[in-house]
Structures are given as C-alpha cells and as structure tokens.
Design a protein around this motif. Structure first.
Motif, PDB file in Angstrom:
ATOM      1  N   ASN A  76       4.678  -7.244  -5.869  1.00  0.00           N
ATOM      2  CA  ASN A  76       4.165  -8.424  -5.471  1.00  0.00           C
ATOM      3  C   ASN A  76       3.799  -8.894  -4.081  1.00  0.00           C
ATOM      4  OD1 ASN A  76       4.279 -11.164  -6.596  1.00  0.00           O
ATOM      5  ND2 ASN A  76       5.866 -11.685  -5.277  1.00  0.00           N
ATOM      6  N   ALA A  77       4.466  -8.120  -3.207  1.00  0.00           N
ATOM      7  CA  ALA A  77       3.943  -8.019  -1.876  1.00  0.00           C
ATOM      8  C   ALA A  77       2.417  -7.445  -1.641  1.00  0.00           C
ATOM      9  CB  ALA A  77       4.829  -7.384  -0.697  1.00  0.00           C
ATOM     10  N   LEU A  78       2.191  -6.438  -2.066  1.00  0.00           N
ATOM     11  CA  LEU A  78       0.873  -5.897  -2.241  1.00  0.00           C
ATOM     12  C   LEU A  78      -0.311  -6.940  -3.118  1.00  0.00           C
ATOM     13  CD1 LEU A  78       1.544  -2.350  -2.785  1.00  0.00           C
ATOM     14  CD2 LEU A  78       0.669  -3.379  -0.631  1.00  0.00           C
ATOM     15  N   ARG A  79       0.312  -7.617  -3.995  1.00  0.00           N
ATOM     16  CA  ARG A  79      -0.699  -8.330  -4.795  1.00  0.00           C
ATOM     17  C   ARG A  79      -0.762  -9.617  -4.302  1.00  0.00           C
ATOM     18  NH1 ARG A  79       0.636 -12.101  -9.418  1.00  0.00           N
ATOM     19  NH2 ARG A  79       2.585 -12.659  -8.551  1.00  0.00           N
ATOM     20  N   ARG A  80       0.152  -9.982  -3.560  1.00  0.00           N
ATOM     21  CA  ARG A  80      -0.130 -11.297  -2.736  1.00  0.00           C
ATOM     22  C   ARG A  80      -1.122 -11.040  -1.742  1.00  0.00           C
ATOM     23  NH1 ARG A  80       0.286 -15.502  -5.660  1.00  0.00           N
ATOM     24  NH2 ARG A  80       2.175 -15.410  -6.703  1.00  0.00           N
ATOM     25  N   SER A  81      -0.928 -10.230  -0.739  1.00  0.00           N
ATOM     26  CA  SER A  81      -1.781  -9.600   0.252  1.00  0.00           C
ATOM     27  C   SER A  81      -1.174  -8.512   1.134  1.00  0.00           C
ATOM     28  CB  SER A  81      -2.157 -10.795   1.452  1.00  0.00           C
ATOM     29  OG  SER A  81      -2.524 -10.541   2.726  1.00  0.00           O
ATOM     30  N   PRO A  82      -2.000  -7.466   1.356  1.00  0.00           N
ATOM     31  CA  PRO A  82      -1.377  -6.383   2.290  1.00  0.00           C
ATOM     32  C   PRO A  82      -1.332  -6.590   3.533  1.00  0.00           C
ATOM     33  CG  PRO A  82      -3.368  -5.948   1.572  1.00  0.00           C
ATOM     34  CD  PRO A  82      -3.223  -7.216   0.772  1.00  0.00           C
ATOM     35  N   GLY A  83      -1.776  -7.694   3.889  1.00  0.00           N
ATOM     36  CA  GLY A  83      -1.727  -8.260   5.382  1.00  0.00           C
ATOM     37  C   GLY A  83      -2.514  -7.437   6.455  1.00  0.00           C
ATOM     38  N   GLU A  84      -2.323  -7.642   7.589  1.00  0.00           N
ATOM     39  CA  GLU A  84      -3.053  -7.290   8.802  1.00  0.00           C
ATOM     40  C   GLU A  84      -3.270  -5.452   8.577  1.00  0.00           C
ATOM     41  OE1 GLU A  84      -1.587  -7.227  12.723  1.00  0.00           O
ATOM     42  OE2 GLU A  84      -0.084  -8.209  11.841  1.00  0.00           O
ATOM     43  N   PHE A  85      -2.342  -4.877   7.940  1.00  0.00           N
ATOM     44  CA  PHE A  85      -1.967  -3.565   7.851  1.00  0.00           C
ATOM     45  C   PHE A  85      -2.831  -2.901   7.045  1.00  0.00           C
ATOM     46  CE2 PHE A  85       1.496  -4.644  10.710  1.00  0.00           C
ATOM     47  CZ  PHE A  85       1.165  -4.188  11.682  1.00  0.00           C
ATOM     48  N   GLY A  86      -3.335  -3.444   5.863  1.00  0.00           N
ATOM     49  CA  GLY A  86      -4.279  -2.903   4.906  1.00  0.00           C
ATOM     50  C   GLY A  86      -3.571  -1.754   4.278  1.00  0.00           C
ATOM     51  N   VAL A  90      -0.264  -0.699   2.091  1.00  0.00           N
ATOM     52  CA  VAL A  90      -0.258  -0.266   0.611  1.00  0.00           C
ATOM     53  C   VAL A  90       0.442   1.037   0.470  1.00  0.00           C
ATOM     54  CG1 VAL A  90      -1.755   0.676  -1.041  1.00  0.00           C
ATOM     55  CG2 VAL A  90      -2.268  -1.440   0.273  1.00  0.00           C
ATOM     56  N   LEU A  91       0.321   1.949   1.299  1.00  0.00           N
ATOM     57  CA  LEU A  91       1.166   3.288   1.258  1.00  0.00           C
ATOM     58  C   LEU A  91       2.584   3.045   1.382  1.00  0.00           C
ATOM     59  CD1 LEU A  91      -1.543   5.706   3.129  1.00  0.00           C
ATOM     60  CD2 LEU A  91      -1.042   5.655   0.675  1.00  0.00           C
ATOM     61  N   ALA A  92       3.013   2.208   2.330  1.00  0.00           N
ATOM     62  CA  ALA A  92       4.545   1.985   2.736  1.00  0.00           C
ATOM     63  C   ALA A  92       5.303   1.327   1.353  1.00  0.00           C
ATOM     64  CB  ALA A  92       4.765   1.003   3.816  1.00  0.00           C
ATOM     65  N   ASN A  93       4.767   0.175   0.748  1.00  0.00           N
ATOM     66  CA  ASN A  93       5.097  -0.201  -0.206  1.00  0.00           C
ATOM     67  C   ASN A  93       4.933   0.538  -1.382  1.00  0.00           C
ATOM     68  OD1 ASN A  93       5.906  -3.212   0.360  1.00  0.00           O
ATOM     69  ND2 ASN A  93       3.787  -3.143   1.226  1.00  0.00           N
ATOM     70  N   ALA A  94       4.098   1.218  -1.495  1.00  0.00           N
ATOM     71  CA  ALA A  94       3.857   2.082  -2.696  1.00  0.00           C
ATOM     72  C   ALA A  94       5.043   3.468  -2.532  1.00  0.00           C
ATOM     73  CB  ALA A  94       2.491   2.839  -2.747  1.00  0.00           C
ATOM     74  N   GLY A  95       5.153   3.780  -1.577  1.00  0.00           N
ATOM     75  CA  GLY A  95       6.470   4.557  -1.341  1.00  0.00           C
ATOM     76  C   GLY A  95       7.733   4.109  -1.677  1.00  0.00           C
ATOM     77  N   GLU A  96       8.000   2.948  -1.338  1.00  0.00           N
ATOM     78  CA  GLU A  96       9.193   1.964  -1.652  1.00  0.00           C
ATOM     79  C   GLU A  96       9.314   1.758  -3.015  1.00  0.00           C
ATOM     80  OE1 GLU A  96       9.982  -2.009  -0.296  1.00  0.00           O
ATOM     81  OE2 GLU A  96      11.637  -1.180   0.973  1.00  0.00           O
ATOM     82  N   MET A  97       8.158   1.635  -3.596  1.00  0.00           N
ATOM     83  CA  MET A  97       8.120   1.292  -5.140  1.00  0.00           C
ATOM     84  C   MET A  97       8.436   2.564  -5.695  1.00  0.00           C
ATOM     85  SD  MET A  97       5.057  -1.457  -5.758  1.00  0.00           S
ATOM     86  CE  MET A  97       3.783  -0.006  -5.446  1.00  0.00           C
ATOM     87  N   VAL A  98       7.871   3.785  -5.548  1.00  0.00           N
ATOM     88  CA  VAL A  98       8.362   4.805  -6.415  1.00  0.00           C
ATOM     89  C   VAL A  98       9.891   5.236  -5.994  1.00  0.00           C
ATOM     90  CG1 VAL A  98       7.813   7.553  -6.095  1.00  0.00           C
ATOM     91  CG2 VAL A  98       6.033   6.117  -6.040  1.00  0.00           C
ATOM     92  N   TYR A  99      10.198   4.956  -4.949  1.00  0.00           N
ATOM     93  CA  TYR A  99      11.695   5.375  -4.547  1.00  0.00           C
ATOM     94  C   TYR A  99      12.473   4.357  -5.548  1.00  0.00           C
ATOM     95  CZ  TYR A  99      16.162   4.217  -2.651  1.00  0.00           C
ATOM     96  OH  TYR A  99      17.632   4.112  -2.248  1.00  0.00           O
TER      97      TYR A  99
END
Length: 148
Positions: A76-86, A90-99
């Motif tokens: 949901n965070a990525l869907r809303r907007s990855p923010g200033e870090f692009g 995406v990679l940080a949240n993807a890692g957490e989602m996999v976890y």
C-alpha cells in the motif's frame, strides 16, 4: 498503480491490521520474558524451564497470526507513492513484503498445516527479504541524516 480514493479498501485493511501491531508487541514481550525465565531456570528448575520454553514457543507462533497481512502495508505504501527515495523505497518495501509473506509459510509449516521441510526454505527466503529491506531502509536513513 493508481492511488485510489479515500474509501479505498486496501487503505481500510491496512488501518485495521495496524491496530494488531499493539497486540503483537504485547505477545512479543511475553515471548522474551518467557525466554529469560527459561534461561534463568534451565539449570536449577528443569520442569519450570520446560514450561517457560513451551510458553516462549507458543508466543512466538501466535505472533505470526497478529502479523497476518503485514505484507500489504508495504504494498500500500508503494502504491500510494514511493516518495522522494523512488527505487530505494521500492526495494526496501519489497524486501519487507517478502519477509512478511514468506514468514507465513514458515509459521504454517511449523504448526503442521504445510509440510515441515518447507519451514527451513521459507525461513531462508523470509530472512533474505528482511535483510534486503533493512539494507535499503538503512541507506535511506543515512541519506536523511546527511541531509540534516
């Protein structure tokens, strides 16, 4: 992906699941208190130590239930907007989602719903995802610290 409106179903689900974080923290406290009790009683009171170990195991497994759906928070965070870090976000949240996603397979294997051999593999993938997530979250933190 598009952002969706204020009444977005995924937003509502994420808010609902966030309330479970408090319960997860409470059960985590039980888990670590029982771990300390097991350690303290191991040599002098083996019976008590065994019960404390059972409590620790039960608390650890029950925490998995409270963490159900946590992978949706990152999505949901990525869907809303990855923010200033692009890409870093995406990679940080993807890692957490996999976890969180593969952690469910670990749990289901350990409680006997899935084959026991799957626990070790799912645990590895889960830990790898967590590591990837942490690395990119730490990089983002360093960037924010440098910026002041």
């Amino acid at each position: 992906m598009s952002g969706g409106g204020a009444g977005d179903t995924l937003d509502k689900l994420v808010v609902f699941l966030a309330k479970r974080d408090g319960i997860d923290k409470l059960v985590k406290t039980y888990q670590y208190v029982s771990k300390l009790a097991h350690w303290a009683a191991e040599s002098s009171h083996p019976g008590l130590a065994g019960r404390a170990k059972s409590w620790e195991t039960a608390a650890g497994l029950s925490r998995k239930v409270f963490r159900s759906g946590r992978s949706l928070t990152g999505l949901n965070a990525l869907r809303r907007s990855p923010g200033e870090f692009g890409a870093l976000a995406v990679l940080a949240n993807a890692g957490e989602m996999v976890y969180f996603f593969f952690d469910h397979f670990t749990w289901l294997s350990r409680v006997g719903v899935l084959e026991p051999w799957l626990a070790r593999r799912a645990s590895f993938v889960s830990a790898f995802g967590e590591c990837v997530g942490y690395v990119f979250f730490i990089v983002m933190d360093f960037i924010m610290i440098r910026r002041g």
